[in-house]
Write a protein that holds these residues in place. Sequence first.
Motif, PDB file in Angstrom:
ATOM      1  N   LEU A 158       0.973  -1.046  -0.328  1.00 22.73           N
ATOM      2  CA  LEU A 158       0.201   0.400  -0.234  1.00 22.73           C
ATOM      3  C   LEU A 158       0.851   0.921   0.482  1.00 22.73           C
ATOM      4  O   LEU A 158       1.437   1.449   0.652  1.00 22.73           O
ATOM      5  N   TRP A 159       0.571   2.264  -0.863  1.00 24.45           N
ATOM      6  CA  TRP A 159       1.203   3.192  -1.055  1.00 24.45           C
ATOM      7  C   TRP A 159       2.542   2.730  -1.576  1.00 24.45           C
ATOM      8  O   TRP A 159       3.490   3.736  -1.510  1.00 24.45           O
ATOM      9  N   GLY A 160       2.654   2.043  -1.739  1.00 26.41           N
ATOM     10  CA  GLY A 160       3.975   1.667  -3.272  1.00 26.41           C
ATOM     11  C   GLY A 160       4.614   1.270  -1.904  1.00 26.41           C
ATOM     12  O   GLY A 160       6.076   0.730  -2.391  1.00 26.41           O
ATOM     13  N   HIS A 161       4.594   0.542  -0.865  1.00 25.02           N
ATOM     14  CA  HIS A 161       5.937  -0.081   0.102  1.00 25.02           C
ATOM     15  C   HIS A 161       4.166  -1.034   0.997  1.00 25.02           C
ATOM     16  O   HIS A 161       3.716  -1.213   1.343  1.00 25.02           O
ATOM     17  N   ASP A 162       5.349  -1.762   1.682  1.00 23.28           N
ATOM     18  CA  ASP A 162       5.097  -2.364   3.249  1.00 23.28           C
ATOM     19  C   ASP A 162       3.949  -1.852   3.718  1.00 23.28           C
ATOM     20  O   ASP A 162       4.442  -0.613   4.331  1.00 23.28           O
ATOM     21  N   ALA A 163       2.459  -2.073   4.189  1.00 24.35           N
ATOM     22  CA  ALA A 163       1.833  -1.515   4.956  1.00 24.35           C
ATOM     23  C   ALA A 163       2.121  -0.803   6.350  1.00 24.35           C
ATOM     24  O   ALA A 163       1.898   0.422   6.641  1.00 24.35           O
ATOM     25  N   GLU A 164       3.083  -1.697   6.828  1.00 25.58           N
ATOM     26  CA  GLU A 164       3.339  -1.131   7.914  1.00 25.58           C
ATOM     27  C   GLU A 164       3.886  -0.074   8.308  1.00 25.58           C
ATOM     28  O   GLU A 164       4.226   0.510   9.582  1.00 25.58           O
ATOM     29  N   ARG A 165       4.753   0.419   7.285  1.00 30.36           N
ATOM     30  CA  ARG A 165       6.017   1.305   6.719  1.00 30.36           C
ATOM     31  C   ARG A 165       5.196   2.929   7.764  1.00 30.36           C
ATOM     32  O   ARG A 165       5.491   3.695   7.614  1.00 30.36           O
ATOM     33  N   HIS A 166       4.189   2.642   7.714  1.00 33.52           N
ATOM     34  CA  HIS A 166       3.470   3.696   7.519  1.00 33.52           C
ATOM     35  C   HIS A 166       2.379   4.338   7.450  1.00 33.52           C
ATOM     36  O   HIS A 166       1.866   4.922   8.738  1.00 33.52           O
ATOM     37  N   ALA A 167       1.900   3.060   8.558  1.00 40.52           N
ATOM     38  CA  ALA A 167       0.163   2.787   9.253  1.00 40.52           C
ATOM     39  C   ALA A 167       0.524   2.109  10.828  1.00 40.52           C
ATOM     40  O   ALA A 167       0.114   1.878  11.607  1.00 40.52           O
ATOM     41  N   SER A 168       1.806   1.622  11.064  1.00 37.17           N
ATOM     42  CA  SER A 168       2.093   1.179  12.199  1.00 37.17           C
ATOM     43  C   SER A 168       2.139   1.606  13.782  1.00 37.17           C
ATOM     44  O   SER A 168       2.542   3.294  13.178  1.00 37.17           O
TER      45      SER A 168
END
Length: 250
Positions: A158-168
């Motif tokens: 998501l957003w071009g990267h693993d989701a956890e990089r942006h939403a954790s």
Amino acid sequence: MLTFGVDIGGSGIKGAPVDLEKGTLSQQRFKVRTPHPATVAGVTDGVKQIVDHFGWWGPVGLTFPGVVTVGSTIRSASNVDQDWIDMDARALFSERLGGHPVTVVNDADAAGLAELRFGAAMGRRGTVILLTFGTGIGSALLNDGVLVPNVELGHLELWGHDAERHASSKAKEQGRLGWTEWAGRVKEYLVHVERLFSPELIVIGGGISRESEKFLYLLDGVRTEIVPAQLHNDAGIVGAAMCAARQAAA
């Protein structure tokens, strides 16, 4: 019945004896910092500190922040040292603990099992997804009370990267995000998960679940029912102990 659980996370390793009739810790949990880098030697030493702190002797359940096969081989290690990959975790920890019977399970899977038996997912049918927000995003997928292990939904792109990089929670802390901005990212992620799995219930776990009143109301637009975990950040410890008891009985 008491069994011991240890939850290995990206920032801390915590454990305690668990009362499996109540689903609660029988003593206050003990925690040490996860070493950085989270090497095999450093993490196993941390686990031994916790077990020794309680003078525990008997089965020990351990969670691990990555994919763990049925045979206890580590297959992924995104938030710990890469030397963990292909390790036989059960044999490794048992040796370091001086022969304790050890069971190793994915960290979010353990939390999901605990919430299923004692918490927010108890008695719920259909597809239930537990998401733990911490150093990364862990996930447990349950269908009619049966766990589908190692789904690792924090690594959805998501957003071009693993989701956890942006939403954790770590992303919130590192980016100095306010609740509204962070919740906007979480909402986008949950909508993505919802489209893929059409769950009946999403349970938000991890330490941040204790502050659910600050962000759950901001997740409008997600059609699925969303609730905070009832065991909060103790769910991994309880679930690990459950798995250890199950293994001992088998």
